[in-house]
Design an enzyme around this catalytic site. Structure first.
Site, short mmCIF file in Angstrom:
data_model
loop_
_atom_site.label_atom_id
_atom_site.label_comp_id
_atom_site.label_asym_id
_atom_site.label_seq_id
_atom_site.Cartn_x
_atom_site.Cartn_y
_atom_site.Cartn_z
N ARG A 319 -1.40 -10.06 -3.01
CA ARG A 319 -2.25 -9.87 -4.19
C ARG A 319 -1.81 -8.60 -4.92
O ARG A 319 -1.89 -7.49 -4.37
CB ARG A 319 -3.72 -9.70 -3.77
N GLU A 321 -3.16 -6.63 -6.86
CA GLU A 321 -4.36 -5.99 -7.43
C GLU A 321 -4.26 -4.49 -7.22
O GLU A 321 -4.01 -4.05 -6.09
CB GLU A 321 -5.60 -6.46 -6.67
N ARG A 327 -11.26 -1.98 1.50
CA ARG A 327 -11.13 -3.33 2.03
C ARG A 327 -10.10 -4.21 1.31
O ARG A 327 -10.05 -5.41 1.55
CB ARG A 327 -12.50 -4.01 2.01
N GLU A 470 -17.82 -9.44 2.60
CA GLU A 470 -17.22 -10.78 2.59
C GLU A 470 -16.00 -10.89 3.49
O GLU A 470 -15.11 -10.05 3.46
CB GLU A 470 -16.80 -11.08 1.13
N ARG A 521 -9.88 -8.05 7.52
CA ARG A 521 -11.31 -7.83 7.22
C ARG A 521 -12.19 -8.17 8.42
O ARG A 521 -13.12 -7.44 8.73
CB ARG A 521 -11.75 -8.73 6.06
P1 ATP Z 1 -12.99 -9.68 -2.77
O1 ATP Z 1 -14.12 -10.19 -3.61
O2 ATP Z 1 -13.44 -8.89 -1.59
O3 ATP Z 1 -11.92 -9.01 -3.57
P2 ATP Z 1 -11.88 -12.27 -3.01
O4 ATP Z 1 -13.09 -13.00 -3.46
O5 ATP Z 1 -10.82 -11.95 -3.98
O6 ATP Z 1 -12.31 -10.97 -2.17
P3 ATP Z 1 -10.67 -14.48 -1.78
O7 ATP Z 1 -9.61 -14.61 -2.79
O8 ATP Z 1 -11.73 -15.47 -1.79
O9 ATP Z 1 -11.26 -13.05 -1.80
O10 ATP Z 1 -9.96 -14.39 -0.36
C1 ATP Z 1 -10.54 -14.87 0.84
C2 ATP Z 1 -10.67 -13.78 1.88
O11 ATP Z 1 -9.45 -13.06 1.98
C3 ATP Z 1 -11.70 -12.72 1.57
O12 ATP Z 1 -12.96 -13.12 1.96
C4 ATP Z 1 -11.20 -11.57 2.39
O13 ATP Z 1 -11.54 -11.74 3.74
C5 ATP Z 1 -9.71 -11.70 2.26
N1 ATP Z 1 -9.18 -10.88 1.18
C6 ATP Z 1 -9.20 -11.14 -0.13
N2 ATP Z 1 -8.59 -10.20 -0.84
C7 ATP Z 1 -8.15 -9.30 0.05
C8 ATP Z 1 -7.40 -8.10 -0.06
N3 ATP Z 1 -6.97 -7.67 -1.24
N4 ATP Z 1 -7.11 -7.42 1.07
C9 ATP Z 1 -7.50 -7.88 2.26
N5 ATP Z 1 -8.20 -9.01 2.44
C10 ATP Z 1 -8.53 -9.72 1.35
#
Ligand code: ATP
Length: 547
Positions: A319, A321, A327, A470, A521
């Site tokens: 990602r 981001e 987290r 989450e 996580r």
């Molecule tokens: P958040 O709202 O916390 O940024 P997200 O809604 O973008 O998460 P999803 O794309 O639905 O997350 O990803 C599914 C799962 O992957 C999340 O619930 C989390 O456990 C994990 N996750 C998501 N983004 C990250 C990240 N940047 N780093 C670590 N774990 C992540």
């Protein structure tokens, strides 16, 4: 021919002359005779003293002989030239019942302490276990030189030790092997430390409470740890944390394969951003560009369209981001599953809930040692959960927040602060650190999420929370190609970039749902580590690409 013998008269005359006349033939006076006598006595005394000194030196040299040369030193670099039948012992198998046995162990020197030049104490470490080693000078096997060498071995060196198992006078409280120690007979360095250690493992292993008692103690901050991650990973706490990380994957696999799921491996180099948006890493791909997969989402669904029925994957997720939070990372391990259902997506939701209950139960029962070790440093509260998972409608969560005074709209996404606060409210009301929010607002979910016609504005989607944060997002996915195209357009997704995905549904696909967890996580939240970097071996975030 024999030498002519001297005439006896001549011989006696010569002796008389020697006794009574000096070298010039003058008669020796009584006074001169006495002087000669004294000189002789003096010379004799001098010779005796020299002989004594020589004898003493000879004795000293004899005691300085290093009779232990073959028992210590640095081993040549291992280039796999020989194999012996030597058994290398696991120190956990050593106890008082084996006293008297001689064993060979390969261990790391955790600490060493000399006492008075004739003795040296070691704490030897093997993974998370430690044992005490002692070496003492004796008359025939352990020389002073050998003990001196031992004192000079740097902490964290790897040594090969042959020693006799001894029952200590008192329990060795500072080691994990408490009822036995090793009397060192041989010690050879296998790998030495050639750099200054950035910190001591003792400093890196302290709980927060130790600093409250003594604020002067050296504190090792997270950045220093991560910059020197290999050293940091040697702490007992980190060994236990990564054993737990491995356990989460093991249990995830165990549960799903038991239920007939199949492990898949989807590509991580893809031609288009799978979920749209800008948070995607672009890489050169020969004459064009490729992207690193933000999730296996589209491919796991395509496997459902291929009639695989129940699939899962454990793989990296990327990602782009710029989120510098406790987290988020730019690379993490995704634990994903997707499953065709018969009538209702809750069939899948139930499997996911059972999976987490299985995971939590088995982490607690099968990995209690690791949990106890980690608790000593991170001091977290025991994880509470219900045998039947609490499932709340999203609107119920919003209601709880509002009743607690938080201003939040019906269809607003949950901010991290609100998410945590809701977790606190849920814990107070339902006494659980794990719960599920079902029926998220449609507008805040990805384009492939199935809307819920009975709840306008909501969707058949859910999130899982551990300690109020989450860990999973999931949903029923749209399996109708036309509807999928329509929803993609609403989300302004360029259809041409996801055409193979849309096409997969044109040839028919069963209704299905699934979800994706983030491995780090789960580990961070279950163990209350407070920062995701602590549950990632070599974390990647916007500011860190090394080590
Ligand atoms: P958040 O709202 O916390 O940024 P997200 O809604 O973008 O998460 P999803 O794309 O639905 O997350 O990803 C599914 C799962 O992957 C999340 O619930 C989390 O456990 C994990 N996750 C998501 N983004 C990250 C990240 N940047 N780093 C670590 N774990 C992540």
């Amino acid at each position: 021919m024999s030498a002519p013998t001297q005439d006896p008269v001549e011989e006696v005359t010569q002796k008389i002359e020697e006794l009574f006349f000096d070298d010039e033939g003058k008669p020796i006076t009584k006074k001169a005779f006495k002087k000669l006598q004294k000189d002789k006595e003096k010379a004799d005394r001098k010779a005796a003293t020299a002989a004594k000194i020589a004898a003493e030196k000879a004795e000293r040299d004899a005691t300085n002989v290093d009779y232990s040369v073959d028992r210590y030193g640095k081993l040549p670099m291992n280039q796999s030239q020989t194999r012996t039948d030597t058994k290398y012992e696991d120190i956990n198998t050593i106890d008082a019942s084996r006293a008297g046995e001689t064993v060979t162990v390969r261990v790391r020197v955790q600490t060493s302490r000399a006492t008075g030049g004739k003795m040296c104490f070691f704490v030897f470490r093997q993974n998370v276990s430690t044992i005490q080693g002692i070496i003492t000078v004796d008359e025939s096997t352990i020389s002073k030189q050998m003990v001196k060498y031992c004192v000079g071995i740097s902490p964290e060196s790897i040594v090969l030790v042959q020693g006799k198992i001894v029952k200590p006078v008192e329990e060795v409280k500072s080691c994990t092997v408490t009822c036995a120690e090793l009397a060192i007979e041989k010690i050879h360095v296998v790998s030495e430390v050639n750099a200054r250690l950035a910190f001591s493992l003792d400093d890196a292993s302290r709980p927060e409470s130790a600093y409250e008692e003594d604020p002067q103690l050296v504190r090792v901050n997270l950045d220093t740890r991560l910059n020197n991650r290999v050293l940091d990973l040697r702490t007992t706490t980190n060994h236990a944390i990564f054993r737990m990380q491995s356990a989460v994957c093991l249990l995830f696999r165990e549960f799903l394969t038991e239920r007939g799921f199949m492990e898949i491996h989807t590509p991580k180099l893809i031609s288009a951003a799978s979920e749209g948006g800008s948070n995607v890493f672009k890489v050169n791909y020969f004459k064009t560009n490729a992207f690193l997969a933000q999730s296996p989402q589209l491919y796991k669904q395509m496997c459902i369209a291929a009639d695989f029925g129940k699939v899962f994957e454990i793989a990296p997720v990327f990602r782009a981001e710029d989120s510098n939070t406790h987290r988020h990372m730019t690379e993490f391990m995704g634990l994903d599953m997707e499953m065709a259902f018969n009538e209702h997506y809750h069939e899948v939701l139930e499997v996911l809930e059972d999976l987490i209950v299985f995971l939590l139960t088995n982490l607690k029962s099968r990995f209690s040692n690791e949990i106890e070790i980690i608790k000593k440093q991170y001091e977290f509260e025991d994880f509470e959960f219900l045998p039947k998972t609490l499932r709340l409608h999203f609107s119920e969560g919003v209601k709880m927040l509002r009743e607690a005074g938080v201003e939040v709209g019906d269809f607003d996404d949950l901010s991290t602060a609100n998410e945590k606060f809701l977790g606190k409210l849920v814990k107070e009301k339902y006494h659980t650190d794990f719960y599920v929010l079902d029926k998220f607002p449609l507008a805040i979910r990805p384009f492939y999420t199935m809307p819920d016609p009975a709840n306008p504005g909501y969707s058949n989607s859910y999130d899982f929370f551990l300690r109020g944060e989450e860990i999973l997002s999931g949903a029923q996915r749209i399996h109708d190609a036309d509807f999928l195209t329509e929803r993609a357009k609403v989300h302004e997704v360029d259809i041409s970039t996801i055409q193979p995905y849309i096409d997969a549904f044109k040839i028919g696909a069963p209704p299905h749902a699934g979800g994706g967890f983030g491995l780090e996580r789960i580990v961070m939240l279950f163990l209350g580590l407070g920062n995701i970097r602590r549950s990632s071996l070599f974390p990647r975030d916007p500011k860190r690409l090394e080590p």
